[in-house]
Design a protein around this motif. Structure first.
Motif, PDB file in Angstrom:
ATOM      1  N   GLY B  54       7.642   4.538  -3.163  1.00  0.00           N
ATOM      2  CA  GLY B  54       9.127   4.008  -2.773  1.00  0.00           C
ATOM      3  C   GLY B  54      10.384   4.703  -2.937  1.00  0.00           C
ATOM      4  O   GLY B  54      10.131   6.052  -2.968  1.00  0.00           O
ATOM      5  N   THR B  57       9.892   8.305  -4.865  1.00  0.00           N
ATOM      6  CA  THR B  57       9.535   9.173  -4.178  1.00  0.00           C
ATOM      7  C   THR B  57      11.741   9.923  -3.289  1.00  0.00           C
ATOM      8  O   THR B  57      11.489  10.717  -3.486  1.00  0.00           O
ATOM      9  N   TRP B  65      12.435   7.107   4.846  1.00  0.00           N
ATOM     10  CA  TRP B  65      11.638   6.444   5.575  1.00  0.00           C
ATOM     11  C   TRP B  65      10.213   7.312   4.756  1.00  0.00           C
ATOM     12  O   TRP B  65       9.488   7.372   4.839  1.00  0.00           O
ATOM     13  N   THR B  66      10.823   8.587   4.488  1.00  0.00           N
ATOM     14  CA  THR B  66       9.222   9.373   3.653  1.00  0.00           C
ATOM     15  C   THR B  66       9.117   8.458   2.949  1.00  0.00           C
ATOM     16  O   THR B  66       8.021   8.219   2.149  1.00  0.00           O
ATOM     17  N   VAL B  68       9.235   5.127   2.615  1.00  0.00           N
ATOM     18  CA  VAL B  68       8.714   3.979   2.715  1.00  0.00           C
ATOM     19  C   VAL B  68       7.171   3.982   2.956  1.00  0.00           C
ATOM     20  O   VAL B  68       6.221   3.669   3.171  1.00  0.00           O
ATOM     21  N   LEU B  69       7.156   5.779   3.806  1.00  0.00           N
ATOM     22  CA  LEU B  69       5.555   5.520   3.970  1.00  0.00           C
ATOM     23  C   LEU B  69       4.203   6.140   3.096  1.00  0.00           C
ATOM     24  O   LEU B  69       3.188   5.158   3.174  1.00  0.00           O
ATOM     25  N   VAL B  70       5.399   6.949   1.639  1.00  0.00           N
ATOM     26  CA  VAL B  70       4.444   7.209   0.566  1.00  0.00           C
ATOM     27  C   VAL B  70       4.280   6.098   0.178  1.00  0.00           C
ATOM     28  O   VAL B  70       3.353   5.709  -0.327  1.00  0.00           O
ATOM     29  N   ALA B  72       3.739   3.044   1.685  1.00  0.00           N
ATOM     30  CA  ALA B  72       2.798   2.643   2.380  1.00  0.00           C
ATOM     31  C   ALA B  72       1.608   2.527   2.467  1.00  0.00           C
ATOM     32  O   ALA B  72       0.143   2.438   2.658  1.00  0.00           O
ATOM     33  N   LEU B  73       1.178   4.220   2.286  1.00  0.00           N
ATOM     34  CA  LEU B  73      -0.084   5.215   1.826  1.00  0.00           C
ATOM     35  C   LEU B  73      -0.768   4.419   0.521  1.00  0.00           C
ATOM     36  O   LEU B  73      -1.665   4.204   0.249  1.00  0.00           O
ATOM     37  N   THR B 159       7.724  -5.861  12.303  1.00  0.00           N
ATOM     38  CA  THR B 159       6.355  -5.748  12.207  1.00  0.00           C
ATOM     39  C   THR B 159       5.717  -7.425  12.044  1.00  0.00           C
ATOM     40  O   THR B 159       4.785  -7.374  12.924  1.00  0.00           O
ATOM     41  N   ALA B 206      -0.701  -2.203   2.859  1.00  0.00           N
ATOM     42  CA  ALA B 206       0.002  -1.385   3.498  1.00  0.00           C
ATOM     43  C   ALA B 206       1.821  -1.909   3.749  1.00  0.00           C
ATOM     44  O   ALA B 206       2.326  -1.826   2.618  1.00  0.00           O
ATOM     45  N   VAL B 210       5.003  -1.975   1.576  1.00  0.00           N
ATOM     46  CA  VAL B 210       5.986  -1.900   1.676  1.00  0.00           C
ATOM     47  C   VAL B 210       7.000  -2.749   1.411  1.00  0.00           C
ATOM     48  O   VAL B 210       8.107  -3.215   1.059  1.00  0.00           O
TER      49      VAL B 210
END
Lengths: 349, 313
Positions: B54, B57, B65-66, B68-70, B72-73, B159, B206, B210
């Motif tokens: 994270g 990135t 937010w990208t 966070v997504l990375v 998670a991936l 969540t 994931a 995060v």
């Protein structure tokens, strides 16, 4: 997909699978080397050369293998009885603490008595440290993985407290380090002027003793039975809980010897960087050896070689030495898959 | 200020909720895995990988937010590795979990050194900023703690609600819970236990990642080695403490974090009489204590750590 049991593999096959696991590891990590912009062949060559290419390299590898043999044995013994001791790191440090407490002049004994006394005391302390989680497991059903892992953090903070408090070397210029152990408490060097010390010999002897215990004694049989099938072991009258206690004492004691040997044979004093994760690497060492005590010696030397070789390699090639940790972790995972394939046939459909 | 007054300061509760946030994500992640029958000891390493993925990135120019997504991936990928080895191949969840932790941690450190070979002090990013909710954040004592946090903290609470709703109110949740209790019953419904368990481990991993990313992108603004510092193992204890229920686990995480925030303040009050290490030990000791307290009446998911092979009983 289904798994079908296979007949017991031949000795040749059993030896082939660790090699296959290592080959798979090299293949996978060569991707990282490529990502770092280097050639895998030359990097692996430099690692091998750094690990065994000269007398200096070879001795350094054996020196580094010494604590790994102890922690590997500790894990092998515990895992055989399915006691998941992930706390070898903490037990190692406790062994180091006992060594400096008794070895800095508190006991006025000749070397031939002092060293065995320190070893036994260190083993006892390490064993008791693992006995706690083992009792919590058998009495309360608390998972020992989590308790031994958490104890690693507690013990390291405890050591830090000692090194800034009662065990602090007054001549240490403020560094958190203990006094040096006295000459009588030191394990001598095997070759004058080289770093390899008699801790290595102690480690080899320990491996043989552990092998005899596991293969030739009732305790070893009981440990294997408990690990294989605790319910069945209880049914045939094996005192499962007591066997787990003995396993804990033995396993914790072996890990503590790693701390003893590092302080008494190599470093001379206790610092917070006594172990760069030998306790965790011991898990890999034990698994690569398929929990065989004699195999632990071989796999410890192999793992030590990767670390020593990668250090030398990273000074020449621009590949971070953390590649060694990646290789060791990867080999753990490829090895468990390899062991699976010796026992089962995978059927698709 | 005396030791008791600390509890009545807004800043104490703000800190408690901030400390709780990464634990909430990771605890929910572990909870999902375990409810499906898989103990995921990869948690510590997956959090490390998420923290780095994270942060990097964003450092490399992506938005938060990208990042966070990375993260998670990246977590899901390690989850896939863990699940492949433990679910269809039925390998020891203990050994594989430790292996995944070692691998994720060392890969992270390797990558860090590879992409930032020359740095001595860790570079910083612009992290998530607090987003006060007008009105609510003015409530005395708890307002700031609950309604003046970063968006990632709000996401942590959302969540928990989503996990609770999915687990107890949807067919997917029923299948996940059944996979951890009675996998044959799931198979009898024509649902693949392997599929459910693998999916649960990937989603859970994931969330763990995060949780790690929260540390580098919200609590702090840079990545440094060993920053997870046992939080993953603490989350495993929190799942047991919360008896595998999202709500209780959330409560446990907040209680734990409040205690952690309290000991830091107590440490400042003690004026150095007690060695600081004693205070730092407390969170780990507390986790062990919590495990002992609940162990006797803990009802583990019945199929936890028991591999499932189709057609076998």
């Amino acid at each position: 997909m289904r798994l079908e049991p296979k007949p017991a593999p031949s000795l040749g096959m059993t030896l082939l699978f660790p090699l296959a696991a290592i080959a798979a590891t090299l293949l996978l990590t060569s991707l990282l080397v490529l990502a770092a912009g280097a050639s895998p062949l030359s990097v692996f060559y430099l690692v091998a050369k750094g690990a065994a290419g000269s007398q200096f390299a070879l001795l350094e590898t054996l020196t580094r293998a010494t604590p790994l043999i102890f922690t590997g044995l500790a894990v092998a013994v515990a895992f055989r009885a399915k006691l998941w001791n992930i706390g070898a790191e903490a037990q190692l440090y406790i062994g180091g603490v006992v060594t400096v407490v008794l070895g800095t002049g508190a006991l006025p004994l000749p070397s031939v008595i002092l060293i065995p006394v320190i070893m036994l005391a260190a083993m006892l302390a390490g064993g008791l440290l693992l006995l706690g989680p083992a009792i919590l497991k058998t009495r309360f059903g608390v998972d020992e993985v989590v308790t031994t892992l958490l104890l690693n953090f507690i013990v390291l903070l405890f050591v830090s407290m000692l090194l800034e408090g009662v065990l602090k070397d007054p001549m240490g210029l403020g560094w958190p380090q203990s006094q040096k152990v006295i000459a009588d408490a030191q394990l001598p060097r095997i070759i004058q002027g080289k770093r390899l010390h008699y801790g290595f010999v102690v480690a080899i002897v320990s491996a043989i003793v552990v092998w005899v215990i596991m293969k030739k004694t009732v305790l070893g049989y009981e440990m294997r039975a408990v690990g294989h099938n605790p319910e069945g072991a209880r049914f045939v009258g094996i005192p499962v809980n007591r066997v787990l206690m003995k396993t804990a004492l033995l396993s914790g004691g072996l890990a503590a010897l790693a701390g003893f040997s590092e302080v008494s044979g190599l470093k001379g004093n206790l610092t917070l960087d006594l172990s760069p994760g030998y306790g965790y690497s011991g898990i890999v060492v034990a698994m690569l050896a398929m929990l065989n005590p004699l195999g632990v010696v071989v796999s410890a030397i192999f793992v030590a070689g990767i670390f020593v070789g990668a250090d030398a390699m990273s000074r020449i090639a621009k590949v971070p030495s953390y590649i060694a940790d990646v290789m060791v972790a990867t080999s753990l995972l490829t090895m468990v898959v390899a062991i699976l394939l010796t026992r089962f046939r995978v059927r698709w459909k | 200020m005396d030791a008791f007054e600390i509890l009545f300061t807004a800043s104490f509760w703000v800190a408690a909720i901030r400390i709780a946030s990464p634990l909430i994500f990771a605890t929910m992640g572990e909870l999902i895995c375990e409810r499906a029958g898989v103990l995921n000891l990869g948690i510590e390493g997956i959090m490390t990988a998420g923290a780095f993925a994270g942060w990097f990135t964003v450092y490399a120019g992506g938005d938060l937010w990208t990042g966070v997504l990375v993260a998670a991936l990246a977590g899901a990928m390690f989850g896939l590795l863990h699940a492949t080895l433990t679910v269809p191949l039925s390998l020891s969840q203990h050994v594989v979990g430790i292996g995944v932790t070692l691998l994720a941690t060392s890969l992270t450190y390797f990558t860090y050194r590879l992409v930032l070979p020359e740095v001595t002090s860790p570079p910083k990013i612009e992290p998530f900023q607090p987003l006060p909710i007008p009105g609510l954040s003015q409530i005395p004592l708890f307002g700031e703690a609950l309604f003046s946090q970063t968006p990632l903290t709000y996401l942590a609470f959302v969540t928990v609600a989503v996990v609770a709703w999915v687990l107890y109110r949807t067919p997917v949740g029923l299948a996940v819970r059944a996979a951890g209790e009675n996998p044959s019953a799931v198979e009898a419904q024509g649902i693949s236990v392997t599929g459910i368990r693998m999916g649960a481990v990937m989603v859970g991993s994931a969330l763990m990642a995060v949780g790690g990313a929260f540390l580098t992108m919200s609590a702090f603004n840079s990545f440094f080695f060993e920053m997870i510092n046992g939080r993953g193992w603490i989350c495993i204890a929190l799942v047991v403490f919360g008896s595998w229920r999202p709500g209780k686990a959330l409560l446990g995480a907040i209680l734990f974090a409040a205690f952690d925030a309290y000991q830091v303040r107590l440490q400042q009050l003690s004026g150095g009489i007690v060695p600081y290490q004693v205070f730092l030990m407390m969170p780990y000791a507390l986790s062990i204590l919590a495990l002992i307290l609940v162990a006797r009446r803990a009802t583990y998911p019945k199929a936890l750590m028991i591999p499932y092979q189709k057609g076998e009983r």
